[in-house]
Write a protein that holds these residues in place. Structure first.
Motif, PDB file in Angstrom:
ATOM      1  N   PRO A  97       6.165  -5.955  -8.563  1.00 48.22           N
ATOM      2  CA  PRO A  97       7.308  -5.486  -9.359  1.00 48.22           C
ATOM      3  C   PRO A  97       7.213  -4.025  -9.780  1.00 48.22           C
ATOM      4  N   LYS A  98       6.045  -3.393  -9.631  1.00 46.49           N
ATOM      5  CA  LYS A  98       5.851  -2.050 -10.184  1.00 46.49           C
ATOM      6  C   LYS A  98       5.894  -0.948  -9.130  1.00 46.49           C
ATOM      7  N   GLY A  99       5.938  -1.306  -7.850  1.00 44.69           N
ATOM      8  CA  GLY A  99       5.954  -0.289  -6.807  1.00 44.69           C
ATOM      9  C   GLY A  99       4.678   0.530  -6.762  1.00 44.69           C
ATOM     10  N   LEU A 100       3.527  -0.121  -6.968  1.00 47.16           N
ATOM     11  CA  LEU A 100       2.245   0.581  -6.967  1.00 47.16           C
ATOM     12  C   LEU A 100       1.847   0.979  -5.556  1.00 47.16           C
ATOM     13  N   THR A 101       1.092   2.062  -5.446  1.00 52.70           N
ATOM     14  CA  THR A 101       0.528   2.467  -4.167  1.00 52.70           C
ATOM     15  C   THR A 101      -0.915   1.984  -4.078  1.00 52.70           C
ATOM     16  N   ILE A 130      -0.386  -3.946   3.811  1.00 52.90           N
ATOM     17  CA  ILE A 130      -1.687  -4.375   3.287  1.00 52.90           C
ATOM     18  C   ILE A 130      -2.735  -3.295   3.536  1.00 52.90           C
ATOM     19  N   ASP A 131      -3.867  -3.429   2.848  1.00 51.70           N
ATOM     20  CA  ASP A 131      -4.948  -2.440   2.937  1.00 51.70           C
ATOM     21  C   ASP A 131      -5.616  -2.490   4.313  1.00 51.70           C
ATOM     22  N   PRO A 132      -5.641  -1.371   5.047  1.00 51.55           N
ATOM     23  CA  PRO A 132      -6.221  -1.378   6.400  1.00 51.55           C
ATOM     24  C   PRO A 132      -7.727  -1.626   6.401  1.00 51.55           C
ATOM     25  N   MET A 134       0.818  -1.203   0.000  1.00 46.59           N
ATOM     26  CA  MET A 134       0.000   0.000   0.000  1.00 46.59           C
ATOM     27  C   MET A 134       0.860   1.264   0.000  1.00 46.59           C
ATOM     28  N   ASP A 135       2.087   1.150   0.537  1.00 44.74           N
ATOM     29  CA  ASP A 135       2.954   2.326   0.617  1.00 44.74           C
ATOM     30  C   ASP A 135       3.867   2.473  -0.598  1.00 44.74           C
ATOM     31  N   GLY A 136       3.697   1.615  -1.614  1.00 43.43           N
ATOM     32  CA  GLY A 136       4.483   1.732  -2.841  1.00 43.43           C
ATOM     33  C   GLY A 136       5.827   1.059  -2.798  1.00 43.43           C
ATOM     34  N   ARG A 137       6.114   0.296  -1.736  1.00 41.48           N
ATOM     35  CA  ARG A 137       7.427  -0.345  -1.618  1.00 41.48           C
ATOM     36  C   ARG A 137       7.398  -1.821  -2.009  1.00 41.48           C
TER      37      ARG A 137
END
Length: 541
Positions: A456-460, A509-511, A450-453
């Motif tokens: 493979p794409k670093g999505l938020t 993960i998504d809260p 969720m934080d972009g870390r």
């Protein structure tokens, strides 16, 4: 007369409009059982029939099966979505003598592909056998009269079912009357549309079954490579759908507007089944790396042999020194030599036990542990099979034994992580139909954070669909609780849920999805289905 004619025309136009609306509705229905039910109910509606039966042709092409029965005046509802089983025998199209079963009206319509319109089954007894209808009437207290039996034929002219309506009723008085020519033409038109819709749906269902079988082959290939990831590929889709259904039931909070249609459910199911398809490219010795020194075999056995060589060398050296003392016999010196030998051998055993523990990878390695591995590897020397003095551990062995967490080196972790890249490449190569176009995105996001870390794409979180975020939680929780991994035993629910909460708090993960997972106890329902009894402990609220 003109007014009556106008009303008749208007009524027919209304029924034609109904027929068009029904046709559009049938084409959009995915569930075959509901589709069959809609066909029968639509036919009853446009003809004002009191009752009706829908037969479906079995694969043998020689048998009609009762699928749905409805009789309004008797309040009989059987088959379809009613949950009430049909208790009528199948209708055979061929007699025991091998002749066409033309005596039964439904069989006749199916065999010859023609509509049969009977005004009164009690007065027209020569052409067809209505004895079963008479017995039914006598038992129930009903009076069957008019029958309209219409075959349902696909685009190849093959009969795939039969639609039978009973007792047409006058719209105003509900008096039973014969089915009119207009009724017959409307039902024949409906049967034609219904047959196309049904055959299309059956074809789509067969293609979906074939497609899912191909997915099963991919997962079987992974399973054959690794029994651990194979079961993972089976369990993650189940947990994904459990959580998705829980979110769909949510009526308050940030996810209250999230809802799934049948198409959405199927799309997410397929994504779940394919989420790790790229693991078919991952080397099996990396997937199944049970210990730090495991490649094609656990190299700890080789190191054990070296330790035995060290102990042997210590004893040989001590014995040689004792022999050197033989001329001037010195019992104390010999005893001291052997004591030092035994102490050195004990130290070797202690080092060996330590490396065995380090090799397991189940606990984190401290800096002191890493230093000890390096000391054992470089301080000890042994004579290898080429009679060359060498470090006790090779550089590769020390790298593996010094892994801080788990059993994979950084390079091996990259190999494992590459499976999601392979998954994306594989899925994006497929020409997905419109209703499955999101499968690559759903399947590819389960290692994002969720934080972009993530990778493979670093999505938020904002860049990911709810479905992809759902799959991320399912993938993690299954891995935490899996009891068939080579390098660990399955966690208890309380431990897994504690770690999952930490993942929520640190942006992994998504809260909101985590809250649904907890509040609706999805973890408990999953655990009762897949975990051992000893894993099902209490989870603090």
């Amino acid at each position: 007369m003109q007014n009556n004619a106008f009303n008749t025309v208007q009524g027919l136009l209304r029924r034609l409009e109904q027929l068009n609306a029904i046709g559009a509705s049938l084409s959009g229905e995915r569930d075959i059982t509901r589709l069959l039910e809609q066909i029968l109910l639509a036919a009853k509606t446009i003809t004002h029939a009191d009752g009706g039966t829908l037969y479906r042709m079995l694969e043998d092409g020689q048998t009609l099966r009762f699928e749905i029965l409805r009789t309004d005046s008797l309040q009989i509802v059987m088959g379809g979505t009613s949950g009430q089983p049909m208790d009528f025998p199948d209708v055979k199209l061929v007699t025991e003598a091998g002749q066409p079963n033309d005596h039964l009206v439904a069989a006749y319509a199916a065999i010859h592909g023609v509509t049969v319109n009977v005004e009164d089954v009690y007065s027209q007894t020569d052409a067809f056998d209505f004895s079963g209808t008479h017995v039914f009437d006598a038992r129930i207290g009903y009076r069957s009269k008019s029958f309209l039996t219409v075959p349902m034929r696909d685009h190849d002219g093959k009969t795939i079912g039969v639609l039978q309506l009973i007792n047409a009723q006058a719209p105003d008085s509900h008096a039973v009357q014969a089915f009119s020519d207009a009724d017959q033409r409307l039902v024949e038109s409906l049967a034609s549309q219904a047959a196309i819709a049904l055959s299309n749906r059956m074809l789509v269902t067969q293609l979906e079954a074939l497609f899912e079988s191909f997915i099963g082959l991919i997962n079987l290939a992974i399973d054959e490579k690794s029994p651990y990831t194979g079961k993972h590929c089976q369990r993650v889709p189940v947990l994904t759908m459990m959580l998705a259904e829980a979110v769909d039931r949510t009526t308050t909070g940030p996810l209250a507007d999230f809802h799934l249609s049948d198409k959405d459910r199927y799309e997410l199911k397929i994504a779940g089944l394919l989420h790790d398809c790229g693991k078919v490219t991952t080397p099996v010795h990396v997937v199944d790396k049970a210990t730090k020194l495991h490649t094609l075999y656990d190299r700890m056995g080789v190191i054990d042999t070296r330790f035995e060589v060290l102990k042997r060398d210590e004893e040989i050296a001590a014995l040689r020194q004792q022999l050197d003392l033989r001329a001037p016999l010195d019992v104390h010196a010999e005893t001291d030599l052997m004591a030092r030998c035994r102490a050195r051998q004990a130290a070797v055993d202690d080092d060996r036990d330590f490396l065995h523990r380090a090799n397991m990878g189940s606990e984190g390695m401290s800096d002191a542990d890493v230093a000890r591995v390096n000391a054992i590897g470089t301080s000890n020397q042994w004579r290898n099979p080429d009679s060359v003095q060498a470090n006790f551990l090779s550089a590769d062995e020390m790298e593996n034994l010094c892994i801080h967490k788990g059993t994979l080196t950084a390079a091996e972790r990259e190999i494992v992580n590459h499976h999601i890249v392979a998954t994306i490449k594989m899925l994006e190569k497929l020409p997905w139909p419109q209703h499955l176009k999101n499968v690559p995105e759903f399947a590819a996001g389960h290692h994002e954070r969720m934080d972009g870390r993530g990778y493979p794409k670093g999505l938020t979180r904002q860049q990911m669909s709810v479905q992809a975020r759902i799959m991320g939680i399912a993938d993690i929780f299954e891995a935490l609780t899996a009891r068939d991994r080579p390098y660990k035993s399955g966690m208890k629910l309380s431990q897994a849920m504690r770690i999952l909460k930490e993942f929520r708090d640190d942006g992994h993960i998504d809260p909101d999805l985590h809250d649904v997972f907890v509040q609706q106890q999805v973890y408990r329902r999953y655990g009762e289905q897949f975990l051992n009894a000893e894993q099902l402990d209490e989870v603090p609220c």
